[in-house]
Design a protein around this motif. Structure first.
Motif, PDB file in Angstrom:
ATOM      1  N   GLU A  99       0.948  -1.163  -0.037  1.00 30.99           N
ATOM      2  CA  GLU A  99      -0.155   0.007  -0.061  1.00 30.99           C
ATOM      3  C   GLU A  99       0.927   1.130  -0.109  1.00 30.99           C
ATOM      4  O   GLU A  99       1.897   1.354   0.469  1.00 30.99           O
ATOM      5  CB  GLU A  99      -1.000   0.013   1.216  1.00 30.99           C
ATOM      6  N   PHE A 100       0.526   2.406  -0.157  1.00 31.06           N
ATOM      7  CA  PHE A 100       1.357   3.510  -0.650  1.00 31.06           C
ATOM      8  C   PHE A 100       0.450   4.787   0.108  1.00 31.06           C
ATOM      9  O   PHE A 100      -0.667   4.963  -0.084  1.00 31.06           O
ATOM     10  CB  PHE A 100       1.299   3.768  -2.197  1.00 31.06           C
ATOM     11  N   ARG A 101       1.282   5.407   0.980  1.00 27.38           N
ATOM     12  CA  ARG A 101       0.646   6.585   1.578  1.00 27.38           C
ATOM     13  C   ARG A 101       1.539   7.905   1.459  1.00 27.38           C
ATOM     14  O   ARG A 101       2.818   7.845   1.675  1.00 27.38           O
ATOM     15  CB  ARG A 101       0.687   6.571   3.163  1.00 27.38           C
ATOM     16  N   PRO A 102       0.964   8.942   0.692  1.00 28.11           N
ATOM     17  CA  PRO A 102       1.781  10.203   0.397  1.00 28.11           C
ATOM     18  C   PRO A 102       2.439  10.592   1.557  1.00 28.11           C
ATOM     19  O   PRO A 102       1.839  10.555   2.800  1.00 28.11           O
ATOM     20  CB  PRO A 102       0.413  10.946  -0.034  1.00 28.11           C
ATOM     21  N   GLU A 103       3.429  11.198   1.520  1.00 27.37           N
ATOM     22  CA  GLU A 103       4.348  11.633   2.515  1.00 27.37           C
ATOM     23  C   GLU A 103       5.252  12.833   2.174  1.00 27.37           C
ATOM     24  O   GLU A 103       6.066  12.649   1.276  1.00 27.37           O
ATOM     25  CB  GLU A 103       5.177  10.616   3.071  1.00 27.37           C
ATOM     26  N   GLY A 104       4.855  13.923   2.567  1.00 26.05           N
ATOM     27  CA  GLY A 104       5.736  15.143   2.400  1.00 26.05           C
ATOM     28  C   GLY A 104       5.736  15.765   1.435  1.00 26.05           C
ATOM     29  O   GLY A 104       6.539  16.827   0.764  1.00 26.05           O
ATOM     30  N   GLY A 105       4.747  15.423   0.199  1.00 23.95           N
ATOM     31  CA  GLY A 105       4.841  16.214  -1.129  1.00 23.95           C
ATOM     32  C   GLY A 105       5.715  15.554  -1.879  1.00 23.95           C
ATOM     33  O   GLY A 105       6.263  14.734  -1.759  1.00 23.95           O
ATOM     34  N   ARG A 106       5.693  16.492  -3.250  1.00 27.21           N
ATOM     35  CA  ARG A 106       6.713  16.336  -4.097  1.00 27.21           C
ATOM     36  C   ARG A 106       6.651  14.654  -4.779  1.00 27.21           C
ATOM     37  O   ARG A 106       7.518  14.265  -5.353  1.00 27.21           O
ATOM     38  CB  ARG A 106       8.309  16.224  -3.711  1.00 27.21           C
ATOM     39  N   GLY A 107       5.521  14.098  -4.671  1.00 30.41           N
ATOM     40  CA  GLY A 107       5.209  13.000  -5.155  1.00 30.41           C
ATOM     41  C   GLY A 107       5.763  11.720  -4.603  1.00 30.41           C
ATOM     42  O   GLY A 107       5.676  10.509  -5.085  1.00 30.41           O
ATOM     43  N   TYR A 108       6.182  11.800  -3.252  1.00 32.67           N
ATOM     44  CA  TYR A 108       6.899  10.684  -2.447  1.00 32.67           C
ATOM     45  C   TYR A 108       5.940  10.017  -1.773  1.00 32.67           C
ATOM     46  O   TYR A 108       4.951  10.643  -0.999  1.00 32.67           O
ATOM     47  CB  TYR A 108       7.923  11.401  -1.707  1.00 32.67           C
ATOM     48  N   HIS A 109       5.821   8.637  -1.856  1.00 31.64           N
ATOM     49  CA  HIS A 109       5.076   7.732  -0.940  1.00 31.64           C
ATOM     50  C   HIS A 109       5.634   6.842  -0.042  1.00 31.64           C
ATOM     51  O   HIS A 109       6.795   6.432  -0.364  1.00 31.64           O
ATOM     52  CB  HIS A 109       4.164   7.017  -1.866  1.00 31.64           C
ATOM     53  N   LEU A 110       5.303   6.572   1.129  1.00 32.74           N
ATOM     54  CA  LEU A 110       5.698   5.676   1.990  1.00 32.74           C
ATOM     55  C   LEU A 110       5.197   4.305   1.541  1.00 32.74           C
ATOM     56  O   LEU A 110       3.866   4.402   1.200  1.00 32.74           O
ATOM     57  CB  LEU A 110       5.414   5.798   3.488  1.00 32.74           C
ATOM     58  N   ILE A 111       5.861   3.321   1.410  1.00 33.06           N
ATOM     59  CA  ILE A 111       5.520   1.786   1.108  1.00 33.06           C
ATOM     60  C   ILE A 111       5.107   1.146   2.253  1.00 33.06           C
ATOM     61  O   ILE A 111       5.849   1.195   3.124  1.00 33.06           O
ATOM     62  CB  ILE A 111       6.594   1.118   0.356  1.00 33.06           C
ATOM     63  N   LEU A 112       3.880   0.718   2.316  1.00 35.47           N
ATOM     64  CA  LEU A 112       3.393  -0.073   3.953  1.00 35.47           C
ATOM     65  C   LEU A 112       2.975  -1.314   3.299  1.00 35.47           C
ATOM     66  O   LEU A 112       2.397  -1.961   2.274  1.00 35.47           O
ATOM     67  CB  LEU A 112       2.246   0.895   4.343  1.00 35.47           C
ATOM     68  N   LEU A 113       3.396  -2.298   4.273  1.00 35.15           N
ATOM     69  CA  LEU A 113       2.866  -3.763   4.098  1.00 35.15           C
ATOM     70  C   LEU A 113       2.208  -4.222   5.558  1.00 35.15           C
ATOM     71  O   LEU A 113       2.927  -4.166   6.573  1.00 35.15           O
ATOM     72  CB  LEU A 113       3.939  -4.746   3.770  1.00 35.15           C
ATOM     73  N   GLY A 114       0.962  -4.461   5.424  1.00 35.52           N
ATOM     74  CA  GLY A 114       0.315  -4.683   6.663  1.00 35.52           C
ATOM     75  C   GLY A 114       0.346  -3.872   7.769  1.00 35.52           C
ATOM     76  O   GLY A 114       0.351  -3.917   8.783  1.00 35.52           O
TER      77      GLY A 114
END
Length: 202
Positions: free
Chosen positions: A19-34
């Motif tokens: 899963e992907f959560r936007p973080e800090g703008g500029r198109g960056y996403h944190l990647i999440l698993l569970g």
């Protein structure tokens, strides 16, 4: 990091359940698993001309000092002290053998949380034409040993954990990946990653 973030998110979600959560703008996403952080995805600070690749970031308590050590020992810094929202700062460099790598100074203790599980980071390997020289370089810059294998081109390769790696490679191929060698794949945009067996005994 990729030139097609939307396609990459669809590919890795289908393959690994990310899963992907936007973080800090500029198109960056944190990647999440569970619900746990396993990495990040976003555009390259150097621009799309650098193509798509996975970057391996090495932790630095003092980003500026680590960058200076890297330069003194022959690295070329491409980006220095780039802010990453409230998470930290990063620098991008190329080591003396030509392998790109990142340095990361986090602003909080939490970083990659889940490791050594199916779908999570399970290590990284440095391919180098001169393993002894590379070992000396990273020892001087980061003060730690790296897993290094003789190979070319010079590059860091993240290892993603898989339960039953053979079956994982078949799913990856069906989703559009290319198997470059046993346990080594490239996603549809050319980003190379390895597969590590983290099969849970049944």
């Amino acid at each position: 990091m990729g030139v097609d973030p939307t396609g990459a998110k669809e590919f890795y979600t289908a393959l690994l359940g990310w899963e992907f959560r936007p973080e800090g703008g500029r198109g960056y996403h944190l990647i999440l698993l569970g619900g746990e952080i396993v990495g990040g995805l976003g555009p390259s600070p150097m621009g799309p001309r650098f193509g798509s690749s996975w970057n391996v970031y090495l932790a630095a308590k003092d980003l500026d000092a680590a960058g200076e050590r890297a330069e003194r020992h022959g690295a070329r810094l491409l980006a220095r002290g780039v802010p990453a929202g409230g998470d930290g700062r990063l620098s991008l460099a190329v080591d003396p053998q030509g392998a790109p790598f990142g340095l990361w100074q986090g602003m909080r203790e939490e970083g990659v949380v889940l490791v050594d599980e199916p779908g999570a980071l399970a290590g990284a390997v440095l391919h180098s034409p001169e393993p002894e020289d590379s070992a000396a370089f990273y020892g001087a810059v980061c003060g730690s040993d790296a897993r290094i294998e003789k190979g070319s081109p010079a590059r860091w390769m993240p290892l993603l954990g898989a339960d039953a790696p053979d079956a994982f490679e078949e799913r990856a191929r069906a989703a559009g990946a290319t198997v470059l060698a046993p346990g080594v794949l490239a996603d549809p945009w050319g980003a190379v990653f390895g597969v590590a067996d983290v099969t849970v005994p049944r």
